[in-house]
Design a protein around this motif. Structure first.
Motif, PDB file in Angstrom:
ATOM      1  N   TYR A 108       0.825  -1.210   0.000  1.00  0.00           N
ATOM      2  CA  TYR A 108       0.000   0.000   0.000  1.00  0.00           C
ATOM      3  C   TYR A 108       0.859   1.260   0.000  1.00  0.00           C
ATOM      4  O   TYR A 108       0.553   2.231  -0.684  1.00  0.00           O
ATOM      5  N   ASN A 109       1.926   1.230   0.756  1.00  0.00           N
ATOM      6  CA  ASN A 109       2.775   2.416   0.886  1.00  0.00           C
ATOM      7  C   ASN A 109       3.852   2.513  -0.193  1.00  0.00           C
ATOM      8  O   ASN A 109       4.732   3.374  -0.113  1.00  0.00           O
ATOM      9  N   THR A 110       3.760   1.667  -1.192  1.00  0.00           N
ATOM     10  CA  THR A 110       4.604   1.795  -2.378  1.00  0.00           C
ATOM     11  C   THR A 110       3.739   1.931  -3.635  1.00  0.00           C
ATOM     12  O   THR A 110       4.206   1.744  -4.749  1.00  0.00           O
ATOM     13  N   GLY A 111       2.450   2.235  -3.418  1.00  0.00           N
ATOM     14  CA  GLY A 111       1.560   2.485  -4.554  1.00  0.00           C
ATOM     15  C   GLY A 111       0.992   1.242  -5.205  1.00  0.00           C
ATOM     16  O   GLY A 111       0.418   1.311  -6.274  1.00  0.00           O
ATOM     17  N   ASN A 112       1.137   0.088  -4.572  1.00  0.00           N
ATOM     18  CA  ASN A 112       0.610  -1.158  -5.122  1.00  0.00           C
ATOM     19  C   ASN A 112      -0.668  -1.528  -4.359  1.00  0.00           C
ATOM     20  O   ASN A 112      -0.687  -2.464  -3.572  1.00  0.00           O
ATOM     21  N   GLU A 113      -1.734  -0.782  -4.603  1.00  0.00           N
ATOM     22  CA  GLU A 113      -2.983  -0.980  -3.881  1.00  0.00           C
ATOM     23  C   GLU A 113      -3.596  -2.342  -4.166  1.00  0.00           C
ATOM     24  O   GLU A 113      -4.163  -2.973  -3.274  1.00  0.00           O
ATOM     25  N   GLN A 114      -3.466  -2.822  -5.392  1.00  0.00           N
ATOM     26  CA  GLN A 114      -4.007  -4.140  -5.722  1.00  0.00           C
ATOM     27  C   GLN A 114      -3.284  -5.216  -4.912  1.00  0.00           C
ATOM     28  O   GLN A 114      -3.909  -6.110  -4.348  1.00  0.00           O
ATOM     29  N   GLY A 115      -1.964  -5.130  -4.846  1.00  0.00           N
ATOM     30  CA  GLY A 115      -1.192  -6.081  -4.052  1.00  0.00           C
ATOM     31  C   GLY A 115      -1.555  -6.004  -2.578  1.00  0.00           C
ATOM     32  O   GLY A 115      -1.650  -7.025  -1.898  1.00  0.00           O
ATOM     33  N   ALA A 116      -1.787  -4.796  -2.083  1.00  0.00           N
ATOM     34  CA  ALA A 116      -2.179  -4.626  -0.680  1.00  0.00           C
ATOM     35  C   ALA A 116      -3.483  -5.365  -0.402  1.00  0.00           C
ATOM     36  O   ALA A 116      -3.613  -6.052   0.611  1.00  0.00           O
ATOM     37  N   LEU A 130      -7.895  -2.146   8.068  1.00  0.00           N
ATOM     38  CA  LEU A 130      -7.031  -1.535   7.049  1.00  0.00           C
ATOM     39  C   LEU A 130      -7.782  -1.373   5.739  1.00  0.00           C
ATOM     40  O   LEU A 130      -7.721  -0.317   5.104  1.00  0.00           O
ATOM     41  N   ARG A 131      -8.489  -2.412   5.331  1.00  0.00           N
ATOM     42  CA  ARG A 131      -9.233  -2.350   4.067  1.00  0.00           C
ATOM     43  C   ARG A 131     -10.263  -1.211   4.099  1.00  0.00           C
ATOM     44  O   ARG A 131     -10.468  -0.529   3.097  1.00  0.00           O
ATOM     45  N   GLN A 132     -10.892  -0.984   5.234  1.00  0.00           N
ATOM     46  CA  GLN A 132     -11.899   0.070   5.343  1.00  0.00           C
ATOM     47  C   GLN A 132     -11.293   1.466   5.213  1.00  0.00           C
ATOM     48  O   GLN A 132     -11.951   2.391   4.758  1.00  0.00           O
ATOM     49  N   HIS A 133     -10.046   1.620   5.611  1.00  0.00           N
ATOM     50  CA  HIS A 133      -9.432   2.947   5.629  1.00  0.00           C
ATOM     51  C   HIS A 133      -8.491   3.212   4.456  1.00  0.00           C
ATOM     52  O   HIS A 133      -8.126   4.350   4.215  1.00  0.00           O
ATOM     53  N   TRP A 134      -8.085   2.169   3.783  1.00  0.00           N
ATOM     54  CA  TRP A 134      -7.206   2.357   2.635  1.00  0.00           C
ATOM     55  C   TRP A 134      -8.033   2.445   1.370  1.00  0.00           C
ATOM     56  O   TRP A 134      -9.086   1.839   1.244  1.00  0.00           O
ATOM     57  N   ASP A 135      -7.534   3.183   0.398  1.00  0.00           N
ATOM     58  CA  ASP A 135      -8.186   3.314  -0.896  1.00  0.00           C
ATOM     59  C   ASP A 135      -7.708   2.164  -1.776  1.00  0.00           C
ATOM     60  O   ASP A 135      -6.681   2.266  -2.446  1.00  0.00           O
ATOM     61  N   LEU A 136      -8.470   1.066  -1.739  1.00  0.00           N
ATOM     62  CA  LEU A 136      -8.084  -0.148  -2.460  1.00  0.00           C
ATOM     63  C   LEU A 136      -9.109  -0.477  -3.531  1.00  0.00           C
ATOM     64  O   LEU A 136     -10.269  -0.065  -3.428  1.00  0.00           O
ATOM     65  N   PRO A 137      -8.689  -1.264  -4.527  1.00  0.00           N
ATOM     66  CA  PRO A 137      -9.676  -1.757  -5.493  1.00  0.00           C
ATOM     67  C   PRO A 137     -10.769  -2.518  -4.734  1.00  0.00           C
ATOM     68  O   PRO A 137     -10.503  -3.110  -3.684  1.00  0.00           O
TER      69      PRO A 137
END
Length: 104
Positions: free
Chosen positions: A56-64, A85-92
């Protein structure tokens, strides 16, 4: 890390520049070591959470998202931290089980 992220919403939502903070070589070495540990300790949800955090902190939201799914699976649903984490992170919206995180 769990304590800090659970108790400070700003930290929970922040996205840091880990490459800039650690350097790409060091970060790659950490990811390599964590992946080896995750493979050897296939019931350890904590390693998957760490890999999700790095992704997530390297710009790989899908991997996160994929690593959070793995952490949730490994914990058998007993650990709510991946969900938080999923609720607060901007993920696919949904990670595909056949998709693998892009190497960093």
């Amino acid at each position: 890390m769990r304590f800090a992220l659970r108790n400070d919403p700003v930290l929970l939502m922040a996205q840091f520049d880990l490459k800039g903070m650690l350097g790409e070589d060091k970060l790659n070495a950490i990811v390599k070591d964590l992946k080896e540990i995750a493979f050897k300790q296939d019931q350890d949800a904590g390693v998957a959470v760490l890999l999700a955090y790095i992704a997530y902190n390297t710009g790989n939201e899908q991997g996160a998202g994929i690593y959070l799914d793995l952490a949730q699976k490994r914990s058998g649903g007993r650990d709510d931290f991946p969900k938080i984490l999923r609720q607060h992170w901007d993920l696919p919206t949904e990670a595909s089980p056949t998709t693998r995180p892009a190497p960093k």
